[in-house]
Design a protein around this motif. Structure first.
Motif, PDB file in Angstrom:
ATOM      1  N   TYR A  41       0.828  -1.295   0.002  1.00 15.95           N
ATOM      2  CA  TYR A  41      -0.013  -0.021   0.087  1.00 15.95           C
ATOM      3  C   TYR A  41       0.905   1.202  -0.029  1.00 15.95           C
ATOM      4  N   SER A  42       0.529   2.218  -0.926  1.00 12.64           N
ATOM      5  CA  SER A  42       1.196   3.515  -0.668  1.00 12.64           C
ATOM      6  C   SER A  42       0.200   4.230   0.373  1.00 12.64           C
ATOM      7  N   VAL A  43       1.150   4.684   1.305  1.00 10.55           N
ATOM      8  CA  VAL A  43       0.202   5.637   2.428  1.00 10.55           C
ATOM      9  C   VAL A  43       0.904   6.683   2.587  1.00 10.55           C
ATOM     10  N   GLU A  44      -0.118   7.905   2.838  1.00 11.08           N
ATOM     11  CA  GLU A  44       0.470   9.216   2.860  1.00 11.08           C
ATOM     12  C   GLU A  44       0.405   9.489   4.346  1.00 11.08           C
ATOM     13  N   PHE A  45       1.211  10.149   4.888  1.00  7.17           N
ATOM     14  CA  PHE A  45       1.220  10.613   6.240  1.00  7.17           C
ATOM     15  C   PHE A  45       1.599  12.181   6.437  1.00  7.17           C
ATOM     16  N   PHE A  46       0.626  12.576   7.293  1.00  6.44           N
ATOM     17  CA  PHE A  46       0.531  14.228   7.301  1.00  6.44           C
ATOM     18  C   PHE A  46       0.738  14.759   8.867  1.00  6.44           C
ATOM     19  N   ASP A  47       1.155  15.833   8.860  1.00  8.26           N
ATOM     20  CA  ASP A  47       1.460  16.666  10.053  1.00  8.26           C
ATOM     21  C   ASP A  47      -0.153  17.073  10.565  1.00  8.26           C
ATOM     22  N   MET A  48      -0.114  17.738  11.844  1.00  9.17           N
ATOM     23  CA  MET A  48      -1.293  17.975  12.204  1.00  9.17           C
ATOM     24  C   MET A  48      -2.120  19.340  11.373  1.00  9.17           C
ATOM     25  N   LEU A  49      -1.431  19.742  10.509  1.00  6.89           N
ATOM     26  CA  LEU A  49      -1.893  20.972   9.591  1.00  6.89           C
ATOM     27  C   LEU A  49      -2.167  20.384   8.412  1.00  6.89           C
ATOM     28  N   GLY A  50      -2.167  19.191   8.102  1.00 13.87           N
ATOM     29  CA  GLY A  50      -2.419  18.492   6.855  1.00 13.87           C
ATOM     30  C   GLY A  50      -1.513  18.405   5.714  1.00 13.87           C
ATOM     31  N   ASN A  51      -0.302  18.802   6.200  1.00 18.10           N
ATOM     32  CA  ASN A  51       1.055  18.975   5.088  1.00 18.10           C
ATOM     33  C   ASN A  51       1.362  17.418   4.999  1.00 18.10           C
ATOM     34  N   THR A  52       1.876  16.994   3.881  1.00 15.40           N
ATOM     35  CA  THR A  52       2.317  15.800   3.955  1.00 15.40           C
ATOM     36  C   THR A  52       3.852  15.702   4.396  1.00 15.40           C
ATOM     37  N   VAL A  53       3.927  14.702   5.335  1.00 18.24           N
ATOM     38  CA  VAL A  53       5.266  14.262   5.889  1.00 18.24           C
ATOM     39  C   VAL A  53       6.067  13.371   4.977  1.00 18.24           C
ATOM     40  N   ALA A  54       5.252  12.282   4.540  1.00 17.25           N
ATOM     41  CA  ALA A  54       5.953  11.159   3.765  1.00 17.25           C
ATOM     42  C   ALA A  54       5.021  10.447   3.023  1.00 17.25           C
ATOM     43  N   VAL A  55       5.328   9.951   1.765  1.00 19.89           N
ATOM     44  CA  VAL A  55       4.522   9.049   1.178  1.00 19.89           C
ATOM     45  C   VAL A  55       5.522   7.715   0.948  1.00 19.89           C
ATOM     46  N   MET A  56       4.647   6.524   1.606  1.00 22.62           N
ATOM     47  CA  MET A  56       5.568   5.348   1.603  1.00 22.62           C
ATOM     48  C   MET A  56       4.892   4.277   1.161  1.00 22.62           C
ATOM     49  N   THR A  57       5.448   3.303   0.386  1.00 22.54           N
ATOM     50  CA  THR A  57       4.852   2.205  -0.208  1.00 22.54           C
ATOM     51  C   THR A  57       5.456   1.172   0.816  1.00 22.54           C
ATOM     52  N   LEU A  58       4.512   0.263   1.485  1.00 20.34           N
ATOM     53  CA  LEU A  58       4.692  -0.522   2.649  1.00 20.34           C
ATOM     54  C   LEU A  58       3.592  -1.891   2.366  1.00 20.34           C
ATOM     55  N   PRO A  59       4.401  -2.854   2.883  1.00 20.86           N
ATOM     56  CA  PRO A  59       3.585  -3.974   2.906  1.00 20.86           C
ATOM     57  C   PRO A  59       2.421  -4.181   3.834  1.00 20.86           C
ATOM     58  N   ALA A  60       1.412  -4.894   3.628  1.00 26.76           N
ATOM     59  CA  ALA A  60       0.247  -4.876   4.611  1.00 26.76           C
ATOM     60  C   ALA A  60       0.681  -5.161   5.922  1.00 26.76           C
ATOM     61  N   SER A  61       1.620  -6.090   6.260  1.00 29.78           N
ATOM     62  CA  SER A  61       2.075  -6.613   7.328  1.00 29.78           C
ATOM     63  C   SER A  61       2.622  -5.435   8.304  1.00 29.78           C
ATOM     64  N   SER A  62       2.838  -4.126   7.758  1.00 31.67           N
ATOM     65  CA  SER A  62       3.638  -3.020   8.553  1.00 31.67           C
ATOM     66  C   SER A  62       2.462  -2.262   8.689  1.00 31.67           C
ATOM     67  N   LEU A  63       1.259  -2.307   8.711  1.00 35.11           N
ATOM     68  CA  LEU A  63       0.076  -1.658   8.962  1.00 35.11           C
ATOM     69  C   LEU A  63      -1.029  -2.566   9.583  1.00 35.11           C
ATOM     70  N   ARG A  64      -1.462  -1.561  10.357  1.00 35.42           N
ATOM     71  CA  ARG A  64      -2.971  -2.129  11.008  1.00 35.42           C
ATOM     72  C   ARG A  64      -4.114  -1.088  11.039  1.00 35.42           C
ATOM     73  N   SER A  65      -5.318  -1.479  11.199  1.00 40.93           N
ATOM     74  CA  SER A  65      -6.350  -0.614  11.341  1.00 40.93           C
ATOM     75  C   SER A  65      -6.422  -0.104  12.734  1.00 40.93           C
ATOM     76  N   PRO A  66      -7.174   1.269  12.428  1.00 43.20           N
ATOM     77  CA  PRO A  66      -7.251   1.655  13.991  1.00 43.20           C
ATOM     78  C   PRO A  66      -8.688   0.971  14.766  1.00 43.20           C
ATOM     79  N   THR A  67      -8.401   0.876  16.101  1.00 44.67           N
ATOM     80  CA  THR A  67      -9.502   0.370  16.856  1.00 44.67           C
ATOM     81  C   THR A  67      -9.991   1.536  17.716  1.00 44.67           C
ATOM     82  N   HIS A  68     -11.115   1.067  18.590  1.00 47.42           N
ATOM     83  CA  HIS A  68     -11.484   1.921  19.452  1.00 47.42           C
ATOM     84  C   HIS A  68     -10.677   2.281  20.695  1.00 47.42           C
TER      85      HIS A  68
END
Length: 82
Positions: A41-68
């Motif tokens: 997955y290509s994932v875009e990471f932002f700062d708190m003002l909405g500016n792009t910090v990085a765009v990385m292509t990562l395997p699914a195993s490097s990610l998880r879904s948010p929970t409550h």
């Protein structure tokens, strides 16, 4: 895990060269299916003002879904632009 486009995901591990650390939240912007390889997955990471910090292509195993149980936090970095 299969992530939908534009869904939020949470990074499992640190990628210090990109200024990203475990727990950082990103947005899925592209899915990559390559035969005989883990879905990426290509994932875009932002700062708190909405500016792009990085765009990385990562395997699914490097990610998880948010929970409550997850809570956003703030981490200030030293080399930020005011």
């Amino acid at each position: 895990m299969d992530y939908e486009l534009y869904s939020d995901v949470i990074l499992f591990g640190d990628i210090p060269e990109a200024g990203l650390y475990a727990g950082d939240i990103g947005t899925v912007v592209e899915k990559h299916n390559v035969a005989e390889l883990e879905t990426g997955y290509s994932v875009e990471f932002f700062d708190m003002l909405g500016n792009t910090v990085a765009v990385m292509t990562l395997p699914a195993s490097s990610l998880r879904s948010p929970t409550h149980a997850d809570r956003p936090t703030v981490r200030q970095i030293n080399n930020f632009a005011a």
